[in-house]
Design an enzyme around this catalytic site. Structure first.
Site, short mmCIF file in Angstrom:
data_model
loop_
_atom_site.label_atom_id
_atom_site.label_comp_id
_atom_site.label_asym_id
_atom_site.label_seq_id
_atom_site.Cartn_x
_atom_site.Cartn_y
_atom_site.Cartn_z
CG ASP A 192 -2.34 0.42 0.91
OD1 ASP A 192 -2.52 1.24 -0.01
OD2 ASP A 192 -3.28 -0.05 1.59
CG ASP A 217 -9.51 2.29 -1.11
OD1 ASP A 217 -8.52 1.98 -1.79
OD2 ASP A 217 -9.48 2.40 0.14
#
Length: 215
Positions: free
Chosen positions: A105, A161
């Site tokens: 990430d 997202d």
């Protein structure tokens, strides 16, 4: 928890998903709690009392592959220990556990260069001696489709997202236009996870979402 992940692995087999070609079980954030005195990443002993290697071994015993999560910054998105400054140490640890896939990430990265950061973790994974898929979860901020393949990434997130609402699914789909030329065997654009069966998507929306992500 290890019970949850084992149950998901069992379900992948029993449901027929494994036979259909699905093979990766990937843990996301919050499996890690600290680093030991030698700097090694430590799994949550309450949630994973048998350890990550035992869990990976179980997943492998079912004929599936095992994935794990970390982050290129100083902390993960949930505030857990991340990989900055420990890339080679972590990669060796993951390899020793039998990890097949790493989602990396981009939270808490401040002024880091994305391309250099992902090249570093790819080199570390290569040095571990184990073939490990690298999922570049940089959210498309630095246009990873332009350099993802070059640094050895196997897939790269192209957007922020997703969530289980049709407006968001459609927005992300629209952002894929023009990126198809950067994808090929072993390196793909990643529009984030499927939300089929989640939220309030209708049957038609679920089918459309699945079909478009397959394309």
């Amino acid at each position: 928890s290890e019970q949850l992940i084992r149950g998901m692995a069992d379900a992948m087999v029993k449901s027929g998903m494994k036979d259909a070609g699905y093979k990766y079980i990937v843990i996301d954030d919050c499996w890690q709690v600290s680093r030991d005195q030698d700097g090694n990443i430590v799994a949550d002993p309450q949630r994973f009392p048998s350890g990550i290697k035992a869990l990976a071994d179980y997943v492998h015993s079912l004929g599936l592959k095992f994935g794990i999560y970390s982050d290129a910054g100083y902390k993960t998105c949930a505030g857990r220990p991340a990989g900055l400054g420990h890339e080679y140490q972590d990669a060796a640890r993951y390899a020793s556990w039998g990890v097949d896939y790493l989602k990396y990430d981009w939270c808490n990265t401040t002024t880091q260069d994305a391309k250099a950061s992902y090249a570093l973790i790819r080199n570390a994974l290569n040095a571990s001696g184990r073939p490990i898929v690298l999922s570049i979860c940089e959210w498309g901020t630095a246009k990873p489709w332009l350099w993802g393949e070059q640094v050895g990434g196997n897939l790269w997130r192209t957007t922020g997202d997703i969530d289980p609402h049709w407006d968001r699914v459609y927005t992300i789909l629209s952002q894929q236009a023009g990126l198809e030329k950067y994808a090929g065997p072993g390196h793909w654009n990643d529009p984030d996870m499927l939300e089929v069966g989640n939220g309030k998507l209708s049957l038609a929306e679920n089918r459309s979402h699945f079909s478009m992500w397959a394309m």
